[in-house]
Write an enzyme that holds these catalytic residues in place. Structure first.
Site, PDB file in Angstrom:
ATOM      1  N   SER A 197       0.803  -1.230   0.000  1.00  0.00           N
ATOM      2  CA  SER A 197       0.000   0.000   0.000  1.00  0.00           C
ATOM      3  C   SER A 197       0.833   1.276   0.000  1.00  0.00           C
ATOM      4  O   SER A 197       0.283   2.369   0.079  1.00  0.00           O
ATOM      5  CB  SER A 197      -0.935   0.017   1.211  1.00  0.00           C
ATOM      6  OG  SER A 197      -0.198   0.027   2.413  1.00  0.00           O
ATOM      7  N   ARG A 223      -6.851   9.366  -9.831  1.00  0.00           N
ATOM      8  CA  ARG A 223      -7.420   9.669  -8.508  1.00  0.00           C
ATOM      9  C   ARG A 223      -6.301  10.038  -7.535  1.00  0.00           C
ATOM     10  O   ARG A 223      -5.251   9.416  -7.490  1.00  0.00           O
ATOM     11  CB  ARG A 223      -8.187   8.460  -7.977  1.00  0.00           C
ATOM     12  CG  ARG A 223      -8.784   8.650  -6.571  1.00  0.00           C
ATOM     13  CD  ARG A 223      -7.887   8.138  -5.479  1.00  0.00           C
ATOM     14  NE  ARG A 223      -8.522   8.223  -4.148  1.00  0.00           N
ATOM     15  CZ  ARG A 223      -7.908   7.950  -3.005  1.00  0.00           C
ATOM     16  NH1 ARG A 223      -6.628   7.598  -3.012  1.00  0.00           N
ATOM     17  NH2 ARG A 223      -8.542   8.046  -1.855  1.00  0.00           N
ATOM     18  N   VAL A 224      -6.544  11.084  -6.760  1.00  0.00           N
ATOM     19  CA  VAL A 224      -5.613  11.514  -5.728  1.00  0.00           C
ATOM     20  C   VAL A 224      -6.381  11.638  -4.416  1.00  0.00           C
ATOM     21  O   VAL A 224      -7.457  12.240  -4.378  1.00  0.00           O
ATOM     22  CB  VAL A 224      -4.959  12.866  -6.080  1.00  0.00           C
ATOM     23  CG1 VAL A 224      -4.088  13.358  -4.922  1.00  0.00           C
ATOM     24  CG2 VAL A 224      -4.125  12.738  -7.345  1.00  0.00           C
ATOM     25  N   GLY A 225      -5.846  11.067  -3.369  1.00  0.00           N
ATOM     26  CA  GLY A 225      -6.476  11.145  -2.055  1.00  0.00           C
ATOM     27  C   GLY A 225      -5.914  12.289  -1.231  1.00  0.00           C
ATOM     28  O   GLY A 225      -5.399  13.271  -1.747  1.00  0.00           O
ATOM     29  N   ASP A 226      -5.984  12.130   0.076  1.00  0.00           N
ATOM     30  CA  ASP A 226      -5.569  13.202   0.991  1.00  0.00           C
ATOM     31  C   ASP A 226      -4.063  13.247   1.215  1.00  0.00           C
ATOM     32  O   ASP A 226      -3.521  14.282   1.606  1.00  0.00           O
ATOM     33  CB  ASP A 226      -6.265  13.036   2.346  1.00  0.00           C
ATOM     34  CG  ASP A 226      -5.804  11.769   3.071  1.00  0.00           C
ATOM     35  OD1 ASP A 226      -5.914  10.673   2.465  1.00  0.00           O
ATOM     36  OD2 ASP A 226      -5.336  11.855   4.211  1.00  0.00           O
ATOM     37  N   THR A 285      -4.778   8.694   7.898  1.00  0.00           N
ATOM     38  CA  THR A 285      -4.768   7.479   7.098  1.00  0.00           C
ATOM     39  C   THR A 285      -6.203   7.044   6.863  1.00  0.00           C
ATOM     40  O   THR A 285      -7.113   7.454   7.583  1.00  0.00           O
ATOM     41  CB  THR A 285      -3.973   6.367   7.818  1.00  0.00           C
ATOM     42  OG1 THR A 285      -3.880   5.217   6.967  1.00  0.00           O
ATOM     43  CG2 THR A 285      -4.623   5.966   9.130  1.00  0.00           C
ATOM     44  N   GLY A 286      -6.407   6.226   5.836  1.00  0.00           N
ATOM     45  CA  GLY A 286      -7.752   5.747   5.565  1.00  0.00           C
ATOM     46  C   GLY A 286      -8.316   6.315   4.275  1.00  0.00           C
ATOM     47  O   GLY A 286      -7.579   6.617   3.343  1.00  0.00           O
ATOM     48  N   HIS A 287      -9.623   6.474   4.234  1.00  0.00           N
ATOM     49  CA  HIS A 287     -10.303   6.941   3.022  1.00  0.00           C
ATOM     50  C   HIS A 287     -10.066   8.437   2.829  1.00  0.00           C
ATOM     51  O   HIS A 287     -10.651   9.272   3.509  1.00  0.00           O
ATOM     52  CB  HIS A 287     -11.793   6.635   3.099  1.00  0.00           C
ATOM     53  CG  HIS A 287     -12.102   5.173   2.987  1.00  0.00           C
ATOM     54  ND1 HIS A 287     -11.961   4.315   4.055  1.00  0.00           N
ATOM     55  CD2 HIS A 287     -12.502   4.424   1.938  1.00  0.00           C
ATOM     56  CE1 HIS A 287     -12.291   3.088   3.661  1.00  0.00           C
ATOM     57  NE2 HIS A 287     -12.611   3.126   2.387  1.00  0.00           N
ATOM     58  N   GLY A 288      -9.211   8.752   1.878  1.00  0.00           N
ATOM     59  CA  GLY A 288      -8.754  10.120   1.694  1.00  0.00           C
ATOM     60  C   GLY A 288      -9.842  11.116   1.369  1.00  0.00           C
ATOM     61  O   GLY A 288      -9.767  12.278   1.768  1.00  0.00           O
TER      62      GLY A 288
END
Length: 330
Positions: free
Chosen positions: A85, A215-218, A238-241
């Site tokens: 990850s 796609r880009v998260g946090d 951490t987790g769902h951005g």
């Protein structure tokens, strides 16, 4: 005569007040100086944070800078081909491409970030190069890769055999449903307070497996996945951005600490805010995981998440340990 008495009386009262204020100020300074700060200290997300902390501690224990420590620390999982990850070995997007996101922030509010970066094993070091060698704070995609190559980073294939095999199996159904706490880890975020009392942080990830390309998260977004204020404290997520971005999560945690909340209470309030917004949108909380860790200038730390399963690593003068985070859903 009366005016003279009044003048003398006023002067005397003012003098006493100044003396008391001086004593109070001196007393507060003595207390502040005597209050022991827990430093150096480094904390990081998930169980691979233990090995990451080991690398960071080698720098911190020698009076090194927090910035150098967090970069060295997160490079450990970034470079591990068995880590699925973060960095090299990370799961690909739906098109089979491994894209990496990362950011770094120091005690002077210098920041650097890369997003959707391919072919580079250590995006955290590219993010630091963006911070130190460009007039910008974020580079993305092909532009980030071009910059990395110009700085001497080596282009590599990051899709390891195990991840490629999983991706090909996923293609049979192409069902996209992010899983909370997948393999007990996700992004690595790390924040540190060095012996000089300065804070820095780093955050790096390969993002959600089988995400849409681009796609880009946090994680690479300053204020969402990471924030450092050297007067107050630091936080990482951490987790769902998408959920962290929605509330500018780490900036919120630091601002709550500025208002006087402990790192623990600040993390709890940020998670509670995500929970409220999730319910307002009629989403199922069981499908979402977000965790925050925070550290203040006293070396006090805290953590909180939506559902059980999140842990974090702490290394200070008492040693390195893994701690299970408290959580909202019981």
């Amino acid at each position: 005569m009366g005016n003279r008495r009044d003048f003398l009386k006023t002067t005397a009262v003012a003098s006493v007040g100044l003396a008391l204020n001086s004593f109070k100020s001196t007393g507060e300074e003595i207390i502040a100086k005597n209050k022991k700060v827990n430093k150096p200290i480094v904390i990081s997300t998930w169980n691979f944070g233990l090995q990451a902390n080991d690398a960071a501690w080698e720098i911190l224990k020698s009076d090194g800078r927090a910035l150098d420590a967090v970069e060295a620390g997160v490079k450990i999982p970034e470079g591990d081909p068995n880590e699925r990850s973060v960095g090299f070995g990370g799961r690909p997007d739906r098109d089979g491409r491994v894209t990496l996101d990362s950011c770094i922030m120091d005690e002077f509010s210098n920041i650097g970030s890369v997003a959707a970066l391919e072919h580079i094993k250590h995006p955290i070091s590219v993010a630091r190069a963006v911070m130190e060698k460009t007039p910008h704070v974020m580079l993305v995609g092909e532009g980030a890769l071009q910059f990395a190559l110009s700085e001497g980073f080596q282009k590599e294939n990051l899709l390891v055999e195990a991840s490629e095999k999983e991706w090909k199996e996923w293609l049979k159904t192409s069902a996209y449903k992010p899983i909370a706490n997948i393999e007990n880890h996700d992004t690595i975020g790390m924040i540190a307070l060095d012996a000089h009392g300065n804070l820095s942080g780093a955050c790096t990830t390969s993002g959600m497996a089988y995400k849409m390309h681009g796609r880009v998260g946090d994680s690479p977004i300053i204020g969402a996945g990471l924030y450092v204020d050297n007067e107050i404290g630091a936080a990482t997520a951490t987790g769902h951005g998408e959920e962290v971005i929605r509330i500018a999560g780490c900036h919120l945690v630091v601002e709550l600490m500025r208002q006087g909340k402990s790192p623990q209470k600040a993390c709890e309030e940020a998670v509670t805010r995500i929970v409220k917004l999730t319910k307002n949108r009629n989403k199922d909380l069981k499908d979402i995981q977000v965790g925050f860790i925070a550290l203040n200038k006293k070396g006090e730390y805290g953590a909180y998440c939506i559902q059980g399963g999140f842990n974090f690593a702490v290394y200070d003068t008492s040693g390195n340990k893994l701690v299970d985070s408290d959580y909202f859903l019981r």
